[in-house]
Design an enzyme around this catalytic site. Structure first.
Site, PDB file in Angstrom:
ATOM      1  CE  LYS A 136       6.260   2.221  -2.937  1.00  0.00           C
ATOM      2  NZ  LYS A 136       5.393   1.066  -3.289  1.00  0.00           N
TER       3      LYS A 136
ATOM      4  CB  SER B 175       1.879   2.674  -4.553  1.00  0.00           C
ATOM      5  OG  SER B 175       2.695   1.597  -4.142  1.00  0.00           O
TER       6      SER B 175
ATOM      7  CB  SER C  78       2.545  -1.085  -5.784  1.00  0.00           C
ATOM      8  OG  SER C  78       1.365  -0.401  -5.515  1.00  0.00           O
TER       9      SER C  78
END
Ligand code: GLN
Length: 496
Positions: A78, A159, A183
């Site tokens: 990420k 997210s 998330s």
């Protein structure tokens, strides 16, 4: 079988048996990224050259008998984890050209264990969102689509939307993600994969771009519960560089997946039966509980009475911490700098922050600044902290009588990219089942459990006691086995 179809465990076995090399696995994933990423936009940065170098080095280590626990496995990171020498954007314009000089502890742990990094994956700006539509690098598309409406592009959740979409579409065997209010779990559920937010303190936050420091935790997403367990074991561990990191041994989480649920008491919180929730989510929840009873667990209704205050509490605490964490982006120390010829310091700040932050991040900074300001602090922030303590106490009391809690992961399946964009509050409702575990610091796992009438994946959530991820994995694996979830998204490597 296409090499991107391996589970992480399967790939590790194939590597061990010499059926495939890390270079072959890595190349297959890079080709898949090249074919599908222009549409999915899951990767912000692909580090193809570096990945192939790492894979070559990994194959050499294996040949010398020096294989680490994740030797040669291609992963996605990420873009909130600092990676030394590789751009780390947090999905924001303000860090658009930021190349960190150091590696986050979590990604460093994965490298130490032999992993190969394919690149950095997309996210909502500064991890604020539930749809991956707030990224300065464009939205990510969910590789799944509705059976009766295949042209509507769906969000992957957020997210960690890039992490979840990449893993679901077979553009990585697993990915790192972070979870401040859901998330990891919400995008995993939307994309039909597994993901765990471990106990607060299990993984080091060092080198992860901060959103809300008392809630942020790193964790893995992968296509099976066991794959998450394997990744978490490498990611986790004490780190003196994070003062909230827990100095506890890291258990063999993968072994815990095989424990079974016989004799476990599973709590079913009555307050999570939301009015207006789609009936099929309620049915799937009931089905999941039946699967656990069939395998020898007992289910008991419990009460978490302060649940209805969790979302408002989260949306005070998280923006408050964000407003203070994001004060560091001032045009002086990191990333973007916008100044006119005659700019004084204040003008430099204003120009840089106005140009660098998107609308959702600005909204959070304003809310956070407001709830922390003199005169409102007691009414909002202090009160939210008190309610947070009550929410935690609800869980402490419940866990005196049960070993784990099972709930739906999300109140709906993935929605369209253009839906729910006008009203931030509707977007915030996505987090209704997930924020409680962050506020209480507890581990929460999302596991794919079925499909809705449109053929979209739905997930269940397992919440456990602090630092008892092992029970969470055991319950999650039991649900996974019974669900026998084999559905695959239309957009995936090897299929298009
Ligand atoms: N959707 C939540 C938010 O927008 C949670 C995000 C997260 O966990 N990083 O704040």
């Amino acid at each position: 079988m296409h090499p991107t179809d391996f589970t992480l465990r399967g790939a590790m076995e194939a590597l061990n048996e010499g059926l495939v090399s890390s270079v072959e696995l890595t190349r297959a994933h890079l080709e898949a990224i090249e074919a599908l990423n222009p549409r999915l936009n899951a990767y912000i940065t692909v580090t193809a050259e570096r990945a192939l170098e790492q894979a070559k080095a990994s194959d050499a280590r294996r040949a010398e008998g020096l294989a680490g626990p994740l030797e040669g496995v291609p992963l996605a990171i990420k873009d909130l984890f600092c990676t030394a020498g590789t751009r780390t954007t947090a999905g924001s314009r303000i860090l658009g050209n930021f190349v960190p000089p150091y590696e986050s502890t979590v990604s460093g742990n994965l490298l130490r264990d032999g992993a190969v990094f394919l690149g950095k994956v997309n996210l909502d700006e500064f991890a604020m969102g539930s749809s991956n539509t707030t990224s300065a690098f464009g939205p990510v598309e969910n590789p799944w689509s509705r059976a009766n409406d295949p042209d509507t592009r769906l969000v992957p959740g957020g997210s960690s939307g890039g992490s979840a979409a990449a893993v679901a579409a077979r553009l990585a065997l697993g990915a790192t993600a972070t979870d401040t209010g859901g998330s990891i779990r919400q995008p995993a559920a939307f994309c039909g994969i597994a993901g765990i937010k471990p106990t607060y303190g299990r993984c080091s936050r060092w080198g992860i771009v901060a959103f809300a420091s008392s809630l942020d935790q790193a964790g893995p997403v992968a296509r099976t519960v066991e794959d998450c367990a394997i990744l978490l074991r490498s990611m986790a561990g004490f780190d003196p560089k994070d003062s909230t990191s827990a100095d506890l041994p890291v258990p063999d989480f993968a072994a815990a997946c095989a424990r079974g649920v016989k004799g476990l008491r599973i709590g079913v919180p009555r307050e999570y039966r939301l009015e207006g929730m789609p009936a099929e989510i309620g049915r799937l929840w009931e089905q999941g509980l039946q699967w656990l009873r069939d395998q020898g667990a007992e289910t008991v209704e419990i009460s978490l009475p302060h649940t209805k205050y969790a979302l408002p509490t989260y949306y005070i605490v998280a923006p408050a911490e964000a407003s203070s964490n994001l004060a560091r982006y001032d045009g002086v120390r990191f990333g973007l700098r916008e100044a006119a010829k005659d700019s004084d310091l204040r003008d430099l700040y204003e120009r840089t922050r106005a140009a660098g932050f998107g609308p959702e991040v600005r909204r959070r900074i304003m809310i956070g600044t407001y709830v922390l300001s003199a005169g409102y602090y007691d009414a909002y922030y202090l009160k939210a902290q008190k309610i947070r303590a009550l929410i935690k106490r609800d869980f402490d009391q419940a866990f005196q009588g049960v070993d784990a809690i099972v709930t739906p992961a999300t109140p709906s399946a993935a929605f369209g990219m253009d839906e729910r964009q006008d009203d931030p509050v509707t977007m915030y409702l996505n987090d209704v089942f997930t924020v409680t575990a962050n506020l209480a610091g507890l581990p929460g796992l999302a596991v794919p459990a079925g499909l809705d009438a449109q053929g979209l994946p739905l997930g269940l959530q397992v919440i456990g006691r602090a630092f008892d991820e092992e029970t969470v994995f055991a319950v999650g694996a039991a649900i996974e086995t019974a669900a026998d979830f084999r559905a695959v998204p239309g957009l995936r490597a090897g299929a298009v």
